[in-house]
Design a protein around this motif. Structure first.
Motif, PDB file in Angstrom:
ATOM      1  N   LEU A  79       0.837  -1.195   0.000  1.00  0.00           N
ATOM      2  CA  LEU A  79       0.000   0.000   0.000  1.00  0.00           C
ATOM      3  C   LEU A  79       0.877   1.252   0.000  1.00  0.00           C
ATOM      4  O   LEU A  79       1.957   1.258   0.600  1.00  0.00           O
ATOM      5  CB  LEU A  79      -0.915   0.000   1.232  1.00  0.00           C
ATOM      6  CG  LEU A  79      -1.949  -1.120   1.300  1.00  0.00           C
ATOM      7  CD1 LEU A  79      -2.651  -1.115   2.651  1.00  0.00           C
ATOM      8  CD2 LEU A  79      -2.957  -0.972   0.166  1.00  0.00           C
ATOM      9  N   LYS A  80       0.417   2.310  -0.646  1.00  0.00           N
ATOM     10  CA  LYS A  80       1.211   3.535  -0.787  1.00  0.00           C
ATOM     11  C   LYS A  80       1.562   4.173   0.546  1.00  0.00           C
ATOM     12  O   LYS A  80       2.611   4.791   0.686  1.00  0.00           O
ATOM     13  CB  LYS A  80       0.471   4.547  -1.667  1.00  0.00           C
ATOM     14  CG  LYS A  80       0.425   4.141  -3.103  1.00  0.00           C
ATOM     15  CD  LYS A  80      -0.312   5.153  -3.936  1.00  0.00           C
ATOM     16  CE  LYS A  80      -0.386   4.643  -5.369  1.00  0.00           C
ATOM     17  NZ  LYS A  80      -1.162   5.549  -6.222  1.00  0.00           N
ATOM     18  N   GLU A  81       0.694   4.017   1.541  1.00  0.00           N
ATOM     19  CA  GLU A  81       0.941   4.635   2.849  1.00  0.00           C
ATOM     20  C   GLU A  81       1.592   3.673   3.851  1.00  0.00           C
ATOM     21  O   GLU A  81       1.741   3.996   5.027  1.00  0.00           O
ATOM     22  CB  GLU A  81      -0.366   5.184   3.430  1.00  0.00           C
ATOM     23  CG  GLU A  81      -1.379   4.119   3.809  1.00  0.00           C
ATOM     24  CD  GLU A  81      -2.244   3.595   2.646  1.00  0.00           C
ATOM     25  OE1 GLU A  81      -3.091   2.733   2.918  1.00  0.00           O
ATOM     26  OE2 GLU A  81      -2.078   4.018   1.498  1.00  0.00           O
ATOM     27  N   ALA A  82       1.992   2.503   3.399  1.00  0.00           N
ATOM     28  CA  ALA A  82       2.572   1.483   4.286  1.00  0.00           C
ATOM     29  C   ALA A  82       3.877   1.963   4.914  1.00  0.00           C
ATOM     30  O   ALA A  82       4.690   2.629   4.275  1.00  0.00           O
ATOM     31  CB  ALA A  82       2.814   0.197   3.509  1.00  0.00           C
ATOM     32  N   VAL A  83       4.047   1.593   6.182  1.00  0.00           N
ATOM     33  CA  VAL A  83       5.259   1.929   6.930  1.00  0.00           C
ATOM     34  C   VAL A  83       5.817   0.634   7.516  1.00  0.00           C
ATOM     35  O   VAL A  83       5.086  -0.115   8.164  1.00  0.00           O
ATOM     36  CB  VAL A  83       4.940   2.926   8.070  1.00  0.00           C
ATOM     37  CG1 VAL A  83       6.171   3.218   8.905  1.00  0.00           C
ATOM     38  CG2 VAL A  83       4.358   4.209   7.506  1.00  0.00           C
ATOM     39  N   PRO A  84       7.102   0.353   7.301  1.00  0.00           N
ATOM     40  CA  PRO A  84       7.691  -0.845   7.900  1.00  0.00           C
ATOM     41  C   PRO A  84       7.796  -0.688   9.415  1.00  0.00           C
ATOM     42  O   PRO A  84       8.167   0.378   9.902  1.00  0.00           O
ATOM     43  CB  PRO A  84       9.076  -0.915   7.251  1.00  0.00           C
ATOM     44  CG  PRO A  84       9.394   0.501   6.906  1.00  0.00           C
ATOM     45  CD  PRO A  84       8.080   1.147   6.573  1.00  0.00           C
ATOM     46  N   LYS A  85       7.433  -1.738  10.143  1.00  0.00           N
ATOM     47  CA  LYS A  85       7.416  -1.655  11.605  1.00  0.00           C
ATOM     48  C   LYS A  85       8.127  -2.807  12.295  1.00  0.00           C
ATOM     49  O   LYS A  85       8.283  -2.788  13.508  1.00  0.00           O
ATOM     50  CB  LYS A  85       5.961  -1.609  12.096  1.00  0.00           C
ATOM     51  CG  LYS A  85       5.210  -0.382  11.623  1.00  0.00           C
ATOM     52  CD  LYS A  85       3.791  -0.390  12.116  1.00  0.00           C
ATOM     53  CE  LYS A  85       3.063   0.847  11.610  1.00  0.00           C
ATOM     54  NZ  LYS A  85       1.663   0.848  11.976  1.00  0.00           N
ATOM     55  N   LYS A  86       8.543  -3.805  11.548  1.00  0.00           N
ATOM     56  CA  LYS A  86       9.093  -5.007  12.170  1.00  0.00           C
ATOM     57  C   LYS A  86      10.600  -5.080  11.917  1.00  0.00           C
ATOM     58  O   LYS A  86      11.044  -5.473  10.849  1.00  0.00           O
ATOM     59  CB  LYS A  86       8.384  -6.227  11.604  1.00  0.00           C
ATOM     60  CG  LYS A  86       6.886  -6.238  11.887  1.00  0.00           C
ATOM     61  CD  LYS A  86       6.098  -7.168  11.019  1.00  0.00           C
ATOM     62  CE  LYS A  86       6.395  -8.608  11.245  1.00  0.00           C
ATOM     63  NZ  LYS A  86       5.556  -9.498  10.430  1.00  0.00           N
ATOM     64  N   PHE A  87      11.359  -4.693  12.944  1.00  0.00           N
ATOM     65  CA  PHE A  87      12.818  -4.681  12.832  1.00  0.00           C
ATOM     66  C   PHE A  87      13.450  -5.281  14.075  1.00  0.00           C
ATOM     67  O   PHE A  87      12.908  -5.172  15.167  1.00  0.00           O
ATOM     68  CB  PHE A  87      13.334  -3.251  12.662  1.00  0.00           C
ATOM     69  CG  PHE A  87      12.925  -2.621  11.362  1.00  0.00           C
ATOM     70  CD1 PHE A  87      13.633  -2.870  10.199  1.00  0.00           C
ATOM     71  CD2 PHE A  87      11.821  -1.790  11.300  1.00  0.00           C
ATOM     72  CE1 PHE A  87      13.256  -2.295   9.000  1.00  0.00           C
ATOM     73  CE2 PHE A  87      11.431  -1.215  10.109  1.00  0.00           C
ATOM     74  CZ  PHE A  87      12.157  -1.469   8.950  1.00  0.00           C
ATOM     75  N   ILE A  88      14.621  -5.878  13.894  1.00  0.00           N
ATOM     76  CA  ILE A  88      15.439  -6.344  15.011  1.00  0.00           C
ATOM     77  C   ILE A  88      16.531  -5.298  15.160  1.00  0.00           C
ATOM     78  O   ILE A  88      17.427  -5.199  14.319  1.00  0.00           O
ATOM     79  CB  ILE A  88      16.056  -7.725  14.726  1.00  0.00           C
ATOM     80  CG1 ILE A  88      14.955  -8.750  14.507  1.00  0.00           C
ATOM     81  CG2 ILE A  88      16.991  -8.140  15.861  1.00  0.00           C
ATOM     82  CD1 ILE A  88      15.462 -10.083  14.001  1.00  0.00           C
ATOM     83  N   LEU A  89      16.422  -4.467  16.184  1.00  0.00           N
ATOM     84  CA  LEU A  89      17.337  -3.346  16.330  1.00  0.00           C
ATOM     85  C   LEU A  89      18.498  -3.630  17.268  1.00  0.00           C
ATOM     86  O   LEU A  89      19.407  -2.836  17.378  1.00  0.00           O
ATOM     87  CB  LEU A  89      16.573  -2.110  16.812  1.00  0.00           C
ATOM     88  CG  LEU A  89      15.461  -1.641  15.874  1.00  0.00           C
ATOM     89  CD1 LEU A  89      14.745  -0.442  16.464  1.00  0.00           C
ATOM     90  CD2 LEU A  89      15.997  -1.326  14.496  1.00  0.00           C
ATOM     91  N   VAL A  90      18.492  -4.758  17.944  1.00  0.00           N
ATOM     92  CA  VAL A  90      19.552  -5.096  18.888  1.00  0.00           C
ATOM     93  C   VAL A  90      20.343  -6.259  18.320  1.00  0.00           C
ATOM     94  O   VAL A  90      19.783  -7.249  17.881  1.00  0.00           O
ATOM     95  CB  VAL A  90      18.962  -5.483  20.266  1.00  0.00           C
ATOM     96  CG1 VAL A  90      20.065  -5.837  21.235  1.00  0.00           C
ATOM     97  CG2 VAL A  90      18.103  -4.371  20.810  1.00  0.00           C
TER      98      VAL A  90
END
Length: 101
Positions: A79-90
Motif C-alpha cells: 500500500l502507498k501509505e505502508a510503513v515498515p514496523k518489524k525490525f530487530i534493532l539489537v
C-alpha cells in the motif's frame, strides 16, 4: 542481486541468503514524510537511500499489503501509505570484563 537494507536482515534475491518467500520494495523517495518515517523505524543512521536500495516484506505487517482475492498477481502490492514496523534493532554482542585469557 537485491539485498534487504535493514540492519540484521540477510534476505536477498539470490545467493546464500536467497529467500523466495519475501518480496522487495523500494523506498518512497518522492514522499519525504513517509521516507523519514521508514528510516526512523529502521533505527539506522543513513542519508537518503538510493533508488536501488530495498526493504523486504518481512518488515511490514500483513495489513500493509493490498489484498488480491483472485491471487492474480505473483507478488503482493505494498500500500502507498505502508510503513515498515518489524525490525530487530539489537544485535548480540558480548562484553568482556577483566583481563583476557
Amino acid at each position: 542481486m537485491v539485498y534487504c537494507s535493514a540492519l540484521n536482515c540477510q534476505n536477498a534475491t539470490s545467493g546464500v541468503y536467497k529467500n523466495s518467500t519475501v518480496t522487495f520494495y523500494g523506498f518512497p523517495l518522492h514522499n519525504k514524510p513517509l521516507l523519514k518515517q521508514w528510516i526512523h523505524n529502521m533505527g539506522r543512521e543513513m542519508g537518503t537511500p538510493s533508488k536501488h536500495q530495498r526493504l523486504c516484506s518481512k518488515h511490514f505487517e500483513d495489513s500493509s499489503f493490498e489484498i488480491d482475492p483472485l491471487k492474480i498477481r505473483k507478488n503482493r502490492r505494498l500500500l502507498k501509505e505502508a510503513v515498515p514496523k518489524k525490525f530487530i534493532l539489537v544485535s548480540c554482542t558480548s562484553v568482556l570484563d577483566g583481563d583476557p585469557v
